[in-house]
Design an enzyme around this catalytic site. Sequence first.
Site: not given
Ligand SMILES: [Zn+2]
Length: 343
Positions: A165, A248, A120, A163
């Site tokens: 996200h 995740d 991120h 991931d």
């Molecule tokens: Zn993540």
Amino acid sequence: MTTAYAFVPSPLHIYPAHPEHPSRFDLLTARLDSFGAQKLDVKPATRDEVARVHHPTLINSLEDICKQAPAIIDYAPTFVTHTSFDDALLASGGTLSCMRAVLSGSARNAFALVRPPGHHAEPAHSMGFCIFNNIAIAAGDALVRADGRTERPLQRIAIVDYDAHHGNGTQATFMDDERIAYCSTHQWGIYPGTGWYEEAPHARKRIVNVPLPADSGDQSYERIAAEIFAPFIQSFEPEMILVSAGFDAHWNDPITSLGLSSAGFYMLSKKLVDLAEEHCGGKIVFVLEGGYDATNLANGAAAVFAALMDKPFIDPGDASPRKEADASEMIEKICERHGFIGS
Ligand SMILES: [Zn+2]
């Protein structure tokens, strides 16, 4: 040749009740020796190495903020402690060690088991539990450092991010860099809100976003591996594959709602290792991102090592008990947008 790994657990990068906690590694640490991979020595990334991705003002301000820590530095929330600046340099350094071991030919492939995570973190912003963008820093290094085998820097690297996200930081870093391709699968409607399938119209086949409904699981990801990952790699023809491995995406992760099992992570990882064998001489480096349940993280890491070392994966039998969402319409739209149909 061996599989190498770097291990950077950062035990003092810790904030009460935060999911990105050192205990994520508790079960992994106990199993590390059983994987039989070669542990690399790790040293911190230098400021110059970090500055290939991040603005000097961010690097300097992070160092200052950590002196006043503990502190929350964005809304995700992303925290820092007194050691976080050094921990983040070491996480990037561990990722660089893995990349260089593979580039020099001393390891066939590698896995950077590091925290804090990185995908991120944008060039000018640390965010989403991430301080420095470890995988982007490693890619940036390979673009300027001579490969021990070809004696020139790499010119084409593909990053695949599974991931849960979207890796907004990695995408932002390489949005206009035609030497790097980026493909991300992620749950749609959660943090950070980027990664819609049409958001990089200038980079057809090079920036490929796969936003998925909650509970997309093993069956959807099997289609994605065959119908998106494979043509993405085939069309870009990278010299190396990097993987943002976030566990995740497991169905019982405490902060997300995708539907993968550990066997699903093995399937995805094996597919990427096979694509690396087919297209880039086996050169592949996995880099840990998220994954907030210690059991899932240890099983996910075992799945990656099994794929990297061509060993059988011992399936813990943790398939999702929930009905899998139908992601076929989105998968078909993405294939059509990028011209992957029939490839
Ligand atoms: Zn993540």
